[in-house]
Design a protein around this motif. Sequence first.
Motif, PDB file in Angstrom:
ATOM      1  N   HIS A  46       0.840  -1.201   0.000  1.00 50.38           N
ATOM      2  CA  HIS A  46       0.000   0.000   0.000  1.00 50.38           C
ATOM      3  C   HIS A  46       0.880   1.257   0.000  1.00 50.38           C
ATOM      4  CE1 HIS A  46      -2.823   3.044   1.443  1.00 50.38           C
ATOM      5  NE2 HIS A  46      -3.804   2.233   1.061  1.00 50.38           N
ATOM      6  N   PRO A  47       0.481   2.314  -0.697  1.00 50.01           N
ATOM      7  CA  PRO A  47       1.294   3.537  -0.762  1.00 50.01           C
ATOM      8  C   PRO A  47       1.670   4.131   0.597  1.00 50.01           C
ATOM      9  CG  PRO A  47      -0.448   3.631  -2.400  1.00 50.01           C
ATOM     10  CD  PRO A  47      -0.697   2.395  -1.585  1.00 50.01           C
ATOM     11  N   ARG A  48       0.827   3.918   1.625  1.00 53.12           N
ATOM     12  CA  ARG A  48       1.150   4.477   2.954  1.00 53.12           C
ATOM     13  C   ARG A  48       1.902   3.487   3.838  1.00 53.12           C
ATOM     14  NH1 ARG A  48      -4.076   6.239   2.217  1.00 53.12           N
ATOM     15  NH2 ARG A  48      -4.952   4.754   3.703  1.00 53.12           N
ATOM     16  N   ASN A  49       2.228   2.310   3.314  1.00 51.69           N
ATOM     17  CA  ASN A  49       2.938   1.309   4.106  1.00 51.69           C
ATOM     18  C   ASN A  49       4.360   1.792   4.398  1.00 51.69           C
ATOM     19  OD1 ASN A  49       4.352  -1.160   4.961  1.00 51.69           O
ATOM     20  ND2 ASN A  49       2.529  -2.224   4.244  1.00 51.69           N
ATOM     21  N   LEU A  50       4.734   1.820   5.668  1.00 48.60           N
ATOM     22  CA  LEU A  50       6.047   2.338   6.066  1.00 48.60           C
ATOM     23  C   LEU A  50       7.207   1.450   5.621  1.00 48.60           C
ATOM     24  CD1 LEU A  50       5.155   3.581   9.670  1.00 48.60           C
ATOM     25  CD2 LEU A  50       5.355   4.943   7.584  1.00 48.60           C
TER      26      LEU A  50
ATOM     27  N   ARG B   2       7.304   0.159   2.500  1.00 54.41           N
ATOM     28  CA  ARG B   2       7.218   0.120   1.040  1.00 54.41           C
ATOM     29  C   ARG B   2       8.594   0.241   0.376  1.00 54.41           C
ATOM     30  NH1 ARG B   2       3.062   0.928  -2.879  1.00 54.41           N
ATOM     31  NH2 ARG B   2       3.745   2.052  -4.732  1.00 54.41           N
TER      32      ARG B   2
ATOM     33  N   ASP C 290      -0.758  -3.349   5.659  1.00 53.41           N
ATOM     34  CA  ASP C 290      -1.542  -3.146   4.438  1.00 53.41           C
ATOM     35  C   ASP C 290      -3.039  -3.283   4.710  1.00 53.41           C
ATOM     36  OD1 ASP C 290       0.402  -2.468   2.615  1.00 53.41           O
ATOM     37  OD2 ASP C 290      -0.080  -4.077   1.210  1.00 53.41           O
TER      38      ASP C 290
ATOM     39  N   HIS D 280      -4.310  -0.171   6.309  1.00 52.46           N
ATOM     40  CA  HIS D 280      -4.377   0.970   5.385  1.00 52.46           C
ATOM     41  C   HIS D 280      -5.530   0.830   4.387  1.00 52.46           C
ATOM     42  CE1 HIS D 280      -0.875   2.747   7.093  1.00 52.46           C
ATOM     43  NE2 HIS D 280      -0.046   1.794   6.689  1.00 52.46           N
TER      44      HIS D 280
ATOM     45  N   ASP E 190      -8.851   3.275   3.711  1.00 54.70           N
ATOM     46  CA  ASP E 190      -9.389   3.701   2.411  1.00 54.70           C
ATOM     47  C   ASP E 190     -10.878   3.367   2.290  1.00 54.70           C
ATOM     48  OD1 ASP E 190      -6.854   4.558   1.730  1.00 54.70           O
ATOM     49  OD2 ASP E 190      -6.371   2.785   0.528  1.00 54.70           O
TER      50      ASP E 190
ATOM     51  N   ALA F 121      -1.174   4.467  13.411  1.00 54.69           N
ATOM     52  CA  ALA F 121      -1.340   5.151  12.128  1.00 54.69           C
ATOM     53  C   ALA F 121      -2.498   6.139  12.114  1.00 54.69           C
ATOM     54  CB  ALA F 121      -1.525   4.115  11.017  1.00 54.69           C
ATOM     55  N   TYR F 122      -3.595   5.783  12.815  1.00 51.58           N
ATOM     56  CA  TYR F 122      -4.810   6.589  12.686  1.00 51.58           C
ATOM     57  C   TYR F 122      -5.465   6.967  14.012  1.00 51.58           C
ATOM     58  CZ  TYR F 122      -4.240   4.929   7.900  1.00 51.58           C
ATOM     59  OH  TYR F 122      -3.724   4.652   6.655  1.00 51.58           O
TER      60      TYR F 122
END
Length: 317
Positions: free
Chosen positions: A16-20, A22, A92, A95, A99, A135-136
């Motif tokens: 996922h693009p926000r995965n730390l 990545r 993932d 995240h 979404d 994360a959130y």
Amino acid sequence: MEKIKPKTITEKTNLHPRNLDRFGYDFEQLIKNCPELQHFVTVNEHHIKTLDFSNPEAVKSLNKALLVTHYDIQDWDIPKNYLCPPIPGRADYIHYIADLLASTNNGIIPEGETVQGLDIGIGANCIYPIIGNSAYGWSFVGTDIDLKAIENCSKIIESNPKLIDAISLQQQTEVRFIFKNIITPEDKFTFTICNPPFHASQQEATKSTLRKINNLEQTKTTKPVLNFGGHNAELWCEGGELGFVTQMIYESAKYPMQCLWFTTLVSKKENLSSLYKTLNKVSAVEVKTIDMAQGQKTSRIVAWTFLSEAQQKAWKF
């Protein structure tokens, strides 16, 4: 002295693009934060630092380092023979849930403790709530049938004060149920999350463990590593993944207004057709399938809701 190649950044575009994670593992930083990891890091034939992922102690040490580095979690540990999950894959799932929630919130990911997740089968590792809270800022209720797993999660929470008000735990005392005894009439969960047991028997689980190890190692083995892969209840149940998720779907229909999105991982693609039929039987209003891929493994999240589009948009985060 063996020459180590300078660090090259290779983007793992399947994460996922926000995965730390990545952009791969920064072993220098990870070892700095968790010195014990040094014992498991080796240099491969391409002169690049790597880890023996077939060694459960190495994977556990990597997890400790990632939790310290990315999530500010101290004193994390799990008992022997319990599942040690790969953190990038678990992140993932979180995240993609974010979404999913944004899709009914004008494209904005809802944050903060009023977003409450229900983790079915939290295990001894507490990973999903840790990542979701970090994360959130979400809060969680974690459930499991295994008292030892619950007790270990309690230790992790007590060792990390920021988790004390964010994560509560509850043992499911009736093995045949998933939501019964857990969701009370007063509860409202924003989402449920679950990594269900994949296998239908101990024998099937053992074969899978051996296959994983042999895929990771050069030499073949016929003896399973006892703490590679997880505790019995984490790996198999009667009916396997299909039986477990089917039961979950039927039970979810009894709490249609008390959860915005019910979700679960589904590892076996061949199970989807049957699960979709069950979701149709219980009159799910909307069903979404989100594909995920980590390394060579492909999985997916199946999410469903009983709320109309208007009810989804009116949900208070």
